[in-house]
Design a protein around this motif. Structure first.
Motif, PDB file in Angstrom:
ATOM      1  N   PRO A   1     -20.940  10.405   4.228  1.00 54.49           N
ATOM      2  CA  PRO A   1     -20.656  11.394   5.273  1.00 54.49           C
ATOM      3  C   PRO A   1     -19.159  11.570   5.516  1.00 54.49           C
ATOM      4  O   PRO A   1     -18.692  12.693   5.752  1.00 54.49           O
ATOM      5  CB  PRO A   1     -21.356  10.806   6.500  1.00 54.49           C
ATOM      6  N   GLU A   2     -18.403  10.463   5.430  1.00 55.28           N
ATOM      7  CA  GLU A   2     -16.955  10.563   5.628  1.00 55.28           C
ATOM      8  C   GLU A   2     -16.305  11.389   4.529  1.00 55.28           C
ATOM      9  O   GLU A   2     -15.423  12.230   4.793  1.00 55.28           O
ATOM     10  CB  GLU A   2     -16.320   9.169   5.655  1.00 55.28           C
ATOM     11  N   GLY A   3     -16.728  11.157   3.275  1.00 56.07           N
ATOM     12  CA  GLY A   3     -16.174  11.919   2.162  1.00 56.07           C
ATOM     13  C   GLY A   3     -16.510  13.394   2.259  1.00 56.07           C
ATOM     14  O   GLY A   3     -15.670  14.258   1.990  1.00 56.07           O
ATOM     15  N   CYS A   4     -17.741  13.680   2.648  1.00 55.65           N
ATOM     16  CA  CYS A   4     -18.170  15.076   2.793  1.00 55.65           C
ATOM     17  C   CYS A   4     -17.382  15.780   3.890  1.00 55.65           C
ATOM     18  O   CYS A   4     -16.926  16.914   3.707  1.00 55.65           O
ATOM     19  CB  CYS A   4     -19.670  15.112   3.104  1.00 55.65           C
ATOM     20  N   ALA A   5     -17.216  15.115   5.037  1.00 55.10           N
ATOM     21  CA  ALA A   5     -16.472  15.712   6.153  1.00 55.10           C
ATOM     22  C   ALA A   5     -15.020  15.966   5.769  1.00 55.10           C
ATOM     23  O   ALA A   5     -14.424  16.979   6.160  1.00 55.10           O
ATOM     24  CB  ALA A   5     -16.547  14.809   7.375  1.00 55.10           C
ATOM     25  N   ALA A   6     -14.445  15.055   4.975  1.00 53.97           N
ATOM     26  CA  ALA A   6     -13.048  15.217   4.562  1.00 53.97           C
ATOM     27  C   ALA A   6     -12.894  16.407   3.622  1.00 53.97           C
ATOM     28  O   ALA A   6     -11.926  17.175   3.725  1.00 53.97           O
ATOM     29  CB  ALA A   6     -12.561  13.941   3.885  1.00 53.97           C
ATOM     30  N   ILE A   7     -13.844  16.589   2.707  1.00 54.23           N
ATOM     31  CA  ILE A   7     -13.747  17.671   1.730  1.00 54.23           C
ATOM     32  C   ILE A   7     -14.031  19.039   2.359  1.00 54.23           C
ATOM     33  O   ILE A   7     -13.304  20.008   2.124  1.00 54.23           O
ATOM     34  CB  ILE A   7     -14.716  17.413   0.556  1.00 54.23           C
ATOM     35  N   LEU A   8     -15.089  19.107   3.162  1.00 54.71           N
ATOM     36  CA  LEU A   8     -15.507  20.405   3.703  1.00 54.71           C
ATOM     37  C   LEU A   8     -14.701  20.850   4.913  1.00 54.71           C
ATOM     38  O   LEU A   8     -14.397  22.032   5.057  1.00 54.71           O
ATOM     39  CB  LEU A   8     -16.993  20.366   4.077  1.00 54.71           C
ATOM     40  N   TRP A   9     -14.352  19.908   5.792  1.00 55.66           N
ATOM     41  CA  TRP A   9     -13.716  20.293   7.051  1.00 55.66           C
ATOM     42  C   TRP A   9     -12.360  19.633   7.285  1.00 55.66           C
ATOM     43  O   TRP A   9     -11.639  20.044   8.193  1.00 55.66           O
ATOM     44  CB  TRP A   9     -14.630  19.948   8.227  1.00 55.66           C
ATOM     45  N   ASP A  10     -12.029  18.597   6.503  1.00 54.82           N
ATOM     46  CA  ASP A  10     -10.805  17.840   6.736  1.00 54.82           C
ATOM     47  C   ASP A  10     -10.730  17.400   8.196  1.00 54.82           C
ATOM     48  O   ASP A  10      -9.692  17.496   8.854  1.00 54.82           O
ATOM     49  CB  ASP A  10      -9.573  18.680   6.378  1.00 54.82           C
TER      50      ASP A  10
ATOM     51  N   ASP B   1     -22.058  15.535  11.607  1.00 53.21           N
ATOM     52  CA  ASP B   1     -22.600  16.802  11.095  1.00 53.21           C
ATOM     53  C   ASP B   1     -22.835  16.720   9.593  1.00 53.21           C
ATOM     54  O   ASP B   1     -23.833  17.232   9.071  1.00 53.21           O
ATOM     55  CB  ASP B   1     -21.637  17.954  11.397  1.00 53.21           C
ATOM     56  N   ALA B   2     -21.916  16.066   8.891  1.00 47.21           N
ATOM     57  CA  ALA B   2     -22.064  15.910   7.447  1.00 47.21           C
ATOM     58  C   ALA B   2     -23.298  15.070   7.126  1.00 47.21           C
ATOM     59  O   ALA B   2     -24.070  15.391   6.215  1.00 47.21           O
ATOM     60  CB  ALA B   2     -20.811  15.264   6.862  1.00 47.21           C
ATOM     61  N   ALA B   3     -23.490  13.982   7.882  1.00 46.13           N
ATOM     62  CA  ALA B   3     -24.654  13.116   7.657  1.00 46.13           C
ATOM     63  C   ALA B   3     -25.949  13.887   7.846  1.00 46.13           C
ATOM     64  O   ALA B   3     -26.918  13.712   7.101  1.00 46.13           O
ATOM     65  CB  ALA B   3     -24.602  11.922   8.606  1.00 46.13           C
ATOM     66  N   LEU B   4     -25.971  14.771   8.828  1.00 47.68           N
ATOM     67  CA  LEU B   4     -27.168  15.585   9.077  1.00 47.68           C
ATOM     68  C   LEU B   4     -27.400  16.577   7.949  1.00 47.68           C
ATOM     69  O   LEU B   4     -28.536  16.750   7.470  1.00 47.68           O
ATOM     70  CB  LEU B   4     -27.008  16.325  10.411  1.00 47.68           C
ATOM     71  N   SER B   5     -26.349  17.227   7.491  1.00 51.29           N
ATOM     72  CA  SER B   5     -26.479  18.264   6.457  1.00 51.29           C
ATOM     73  C   SER B   5     -26.831  17.699   5.088  1.00 51.29           C
ATOM     74  O   SER B   5     -27.494  18.356   4.290  1.00 51.29           O
ATOM     75  CB  SER B   5     -25.168  19.059   6.357  1.00 51.29           C
ATOM     76  N   LEU B   6     -26.400  16.477   4.815  1.00 50.10           N
ATOM     77  CA  LEU B   6     -26.591  15.886   3.488  1.00 50.10           C
ATOM     78  C   LEU B   6     -28.028  15.471   3.200  1.00 50.10           C
ATOM     79  O   LEU B   6     -28.378  15.218   2.045  1.00 50.10           O
ATOM     80  CB  LEU B   6     -25.672  14.672   3.322  1.00 50.10           C
ATOM     81  N   LYS B   7     -28.868  15.356   4.249  1.00 47.85           N
ATOM     82  CA  LYS B   7     -30.261  14.910   4.068  1.00 47.85           C
ATOM     83  C   LYS B   7     -30.295  13.550   3.382  1.00 47.85           C
ATOM     84  O   LYS B   7     -30.885  13.372   2.314  1.00 47.85           O
ATOM     85  CB  LYS B   7     -31.054  15.932   3.251  1.00 47.85           C
ATOM     86  N   ILE B   8     -29.674  12.570   4.010  1.00 50.20           N
ATOM     87  CA  ILE B   8     -29.492  11.270   3.366  1.00 50.20           C
ATOM     88  C   ILE B   8     -30.503  10.220   3.794  1.00 50.20           C
ATOM     89  O   ILE B   8     -30.526   9.129   3.230  1.00 50.20           O
ATOM     90  CB  ILE B   8     -28.071  10.730   3.651  1.00 50.20           C
TER      91      ILE B   8
END
Length: 321
Positions: free
Chosen positions: A225-234, A241-248
């Protein structure tokens, strides 16, 4: 000592009140009645909290420092574990452990990520992030299991493969890709259990299996989730929000057909009752092994092939044929 996560603060406050009252040991009926009321309040608070966990909260539970590790499961589930070391090319990677063991009077090959418990051990095991030699060691052991006709059990618990310069120079991506190819065609049953984090290709390199199971509060994803948030939203604030969207979560992935079974955890997580979760993992592994060992080699490979092709289905069509 129990480590509490930030969202467990209400639970911590109630438990500390109970411990403080119990420590007085006054024997007064009023004290005992207060403890009884607090325990009832605690049970209600735990039920409400753990039945409504968000994906980000489940991720934090999956990373809990007291959560049982691969070696914990091996020590409790198996006997006669004989650990093997080295990839016969570069060295031994302590982020991955593996070897033959006896499970239910059957010899199996067990391989898994190992993060470590203390800070010193975590550093020695690179916090569960394998280098290429770790995946090549795992592959060597898988081929050994195939040679002797032994089922393979893998325990997945890693933030991901180590992204250092040395790892890249020694062929990190190739090592992972090679594992994926070989695992897809191994002629023995393979069962994987995600016991904590299942991060990216570092997890998938041990996860191309006939059956993939997840503990209730474990996570499995292409990126953290941290990596996703950094890439998509910085923006670190976007991590939930990233954890929710990733369906993990295990629940999401069972619905999507990525995994085959969810193993329920004790209330509050696997670390709250290691004996209970060990028993549940043992039962799930026993059931899956019983089903898979009845299959012929052709049936095993056909079902494995179909399992992963179905994951590419869009609107009823198979994307990869």
């Amino acid at each position: 000592m129990r480590d509490y996560l930030e969202f467990e603060k209400p639970i911590r406050e109630i438990e500390e009140k109970i411990e403080k009252l119990a420590a007085t040991n006054s024997g007064k009926s009023s004290t005992q009645e207060e403890i009884r009321k607090l325990r009832g309040k605690l049970a209600q608070a735990e039920h409400e909290l753990y039945s409504t966990l968000s994906p980000w909260q489940r991720t934090q539970l999956a990373r809990h420092p007291q959560r049982p590790s691969t070696l914990d499961y091996i020590n409790e589930l198996c006997r006669g574990f004989l650990e093997f070391h080295g990839d016969r090319s570069f060295g031994d990677d302590r982020a991955i452990v593996g070897g033959f063991a006896r499970f239910n009077d059957r010899t199996v090959m067990i391989i898994g990520h190992q993060k470590g418990k203390t800070l010193k051990e975590r550093m020695q095991r690179n916090f569960g992030m394998p280098n290429p030699e770790g995946y090549r060691k795992a592959l060597r052991l898988m081929k050994m299991a195939e040679k002797f006709g032994r089922p393979i059990i893998t325990f997945i618990d890693t933030p991901g493969a180590y992204p250092g310069i040395g790892a890249e120079e020694r062929g990190q991506a190739e090592a992972i890709a090679h594992n994926l190819i070989v695992m897809s065609r191994l002629t023995v049953p393979i069962i994987s259990v995600v016991i904590g984090e299942g991060g990216s290709g570092g997890a998938l390199a041990l996860g191309v299996s006939d059956r993939v199971m997840m503990l209730e509060h474990s996570v499995y994803s292409v990126i953290s989730p941290e990596g996703c948030a950094a890439i998509l939203w910085d923006n670190p604030a976007k991590v939930p929000d990233a954890a929710l969207s990733l369906k993990i979560t295990a629940q999401d992935l069972l619905e999507l057909g990525v995994i085959d079974e969810i193993i329920p955890e004790p209330l509050g997580g696997a670390h709250r009752d290691p004996k209970a979760i060990t028993d549940r993992v043992a039962k799930a592994l026993t059931n899956q092994l019983f089903q898979l060992t009845d299959l012929s080699t052709d049936q095993l490979l056909t079902q494995r092939d179909q399992k992963y092709r179905k994951m590419g289905a869009v609107n009823g069509l198979v994307a990869l044929t």
